[in-house]
Design an enzyme around this catalytic site. Structure first.
Site, PDB file in Angstrom:
ATOM      1  N   GLN A  89      35.758  31.525  33.708  1.00  0.00           N
ATOM      2  CA  GLN A  89      34.804  32.620  33.527  1.00  0.00           C
ATOM      3  C   GLN A  89      33.819  32.250  32.417  1.00  0.00           C
ATOM      4  OE1 GLN A  89      38.136  32.847  33.388  1.00  0.00           O
ATOM      5  NE2 GLN A  89      38.902  34.642  34.475  1.00  0.00           N
ATOM      6  N   GLN A 100      30.704  33.526  37.527  1.00  0.00           N
ATOM      7  CA  GLN A 100      31.722  34.564  37.355  1.00  0.00           C
ATOM      8  C   GLN A 100      31.550  35.232  35.990  1.00  0.00           C
ATOM      9  OE1 GLN A 100      35.735  33.344  38.161  1.00  0.00           O
ATOM     10  NE2 GLN A 100      36.617  35.317  37.622  1.00  0.00           N
ATOM     11  N   ASP A 101      31.476  36.594  36.004  1.00  0.00           N
ATOM     12  CA  ASP A 101      31.376  37.386  34.767  1.00  0.00           C
ATOM     13  C   ASP A 101      30.072  37.119  34.017  1.00  0.00           C
ATOM     14  OD1 ASP A 101      33.868  38.236  35.505  1.00  0.00           O
ATOM     15  OD2 ASP A 101      34.952  37.180  33.926  1.00  0.00           O
ATOM     16  N   ASP A 123      32.429  39.387  40.141  1.00  0.00           N
ATOM     17  CA  ASP A 123      32.451  40.393  39.065  1.00  0.00           C
ATOM     18  C   ASP A 123      31.308  40.151  38.085  1.00  0.00           C
ATOM     19  OD1 ASP A 123      34.808  41.104  40.334  1.00  0.00           O
ATOM     20  OD2 ASP A 123      36.098  40.162  38.844  1.00  0.00           O
ATOM     21  N   ARG A 176      35.041  45.954  42.350  1.00  0.00           N
ATOM     22  CA  ARG A 176      36.501  45.892  42.325  1.00  0.00           C
ATOM     23  C   ARG A 176      36.998  46.765  41.177  1.00  0.00           C
ATOM     24  NH1 ARG A 176      39.120  40.165  42.531  1.00  0.00           N
ATOM     25  NH2 ARG A 176      38.001  39.767  40.576  1.00  0.00           N
TER      26      ARG A 176
END
Length: 396
Positions: A208, A230-231, A252, A316
């Site tokens: 991440q 990611q992130d 995400d 999510r």
């Protein structure tokens, strides 16, 4: 690892993200070849083509020859600073102090962090940090003691702060942000924040990589870019407003437990394309972290657009009371029909608040949505449709 090896690792990381950089029409991520056609992209392309140690060479040259004159046309000598705006920085006023950052040494500071460090602690005056066009390869942290700071870039395709930490390299996802803001009343305009760590595959451990973390209250972002995988954007805590921003990621890529309104923003997935007919889901736009029904937090997206690549979810349930609403949002067919995921915790189906209101596009069809997703009516949607959601009428 050796010096050139270290910079080779950085180069590979930059290439990984820039291969799917942002497009000017926001339809899909930019291809690497098209970078030559953008003012900011051309600079990045030139940097990459010179090799991974080009940045270091430029830094050394500027440090030793910051104001060196060079021959222009054989008749007169000019400085690289000759064309610098004469009114930057403006004089200090009763309400604002402006610092100037230019990597060529044409004003107060050559790094953003140095300008942040020079800002007064607990100052009630706005400190404007005017950042000239260019790539600022540094990790920037604004501590809680420095409120009322503003980053003013020259366009999100012209000015960027770039770093490459991951959860592994920084001892946790929360600390991997290229820029991290812990103070209140932060503003950013016309600037990009990038994390160029290698793009992880779904399920990778410790990969991440946050581009920006905002953990202060009453922050606003205008015409900014957030680039990562990611992130990408850690919308951690506090009340925040994002207007006309470009946010790119894969998994995400907007996450945290803040109360934030995103208005007219472009949300672009760079997840791996999924062949037609396959039901693989390999990305998600949001992962909100509300932990109890008593928390007044959540993400509201108003008049957004979602596009890019992959087959992804709108959100999510990172925590059991996750709260996310999309209203008047255009969604392409990259959105999976179920739309949302309970993070494999069926108990949270009774506690999450996932809502959609008057959205459009191929991905907005709600016929096959997860059963816990709400098709909001006018009354239910009303609290999420303006700045009152973040008490913006009091501070924005």
């Amino acid at each position: 690892m050796g010096f050139r090896t270290a910079y080779l690792v950085i180069l590979i990381a930059v290439l990984a993200v820039l291969a799917v950089f942002a497009s000017t029409d926001f339809a899909v991520p930019i291809s690497f070849s098209s970078l030559r056609d953008l003012s900011f992209g051309a600079e990045l392309f030139t940097f990459l083509s010179r090799g991974p140690w080009a940045l270091f060479e430029q830094h050394v040259a500027r440090h030793h020859h910051r104001h060196r004159k060079h021959l222009d046309d054989g008749q007169r000598k000019v400085s690289i600073c000759d064309d610098f705006p004469p009114d930057i920085p403006p004089p200090e006023t009763n309400t604002a102090l402006t610092f100037c950052v230019d990597r060529n040494g044409c004003c107060n500071f050559t790094t953003v962090q140095a300008a942040v460090d020079a800002a007064g602690n607990f100052s009630q005056k706005r400190t404007v940090i005017w950042i000239n066009s260019g790539i600022y390869y540094e990790k920037v942290i604004i501590p809680k003691a420095k409120p009322n700071i503003m980053f003013q870039g020259q366009g999100y395709l012209s000015t960027a702060i770039v770093w490459n930490d991951t959860a592994n390299s920084s001892h946790g996802t929360f600390y991997s942000g290229s820029v991290q803001v812990f103070s209140n009343n932060f503003i950013a305009r016309n600037i990009s924040f990038m994390n160029v760590a290698p793009i992880p595959s779904p399920g990778d451990q410790g990969a991440q990589a946050v581009a920006f973390r905002i953990a202060g209250d009453q922050a606003s972002f205008w015409g900014c870019g957030f680039f990562g995988a990611q992130d990408t954007l850690h919308d951690d805590s506090g009340r925040h407003y994002f207007r006309d921003c470009y946010i790119q990621g894969s998994i995400d890529f907007i996450f945290g437990d803040a109360r934030s309104l995103y208005e007219n923003c472009q949300l672009i997935s760079m997840a791996t394309p999924v062949p037609p007919g396959q039901k693989l889901i390999n990305g998600a736009v949001t992962a909100h972290g509300r932990v109890s029904k008593d928390e007044n937090t959540g993400f509201a997206f108003l008049k957004a657009s979602i596009g890019g690549t992959g087959r992804i979810l709108l959100g999510r349930a990172w925590r059991p009371f996750s709260r996310v609403v999309f209203a008047y949002t255009t969604m392409t067919d990259i959105i999976a029909p179920e739309g949302w995921n309970d993070f494999n915790d069926p108990a949270s189906d009774q506690t999450v608040y996932f809502g959609e209101y008057n959205c459009s596009g191929a991905g907005a069809n709600m016929n096959l949505r997860a059963p816990y997703v709400q098709r909001l009516n006018d009354t239910q949607a009303s609290p999420f449709l303006n700045i009152s959601f973040i008490d913006g009428d009091q501070w924005l």
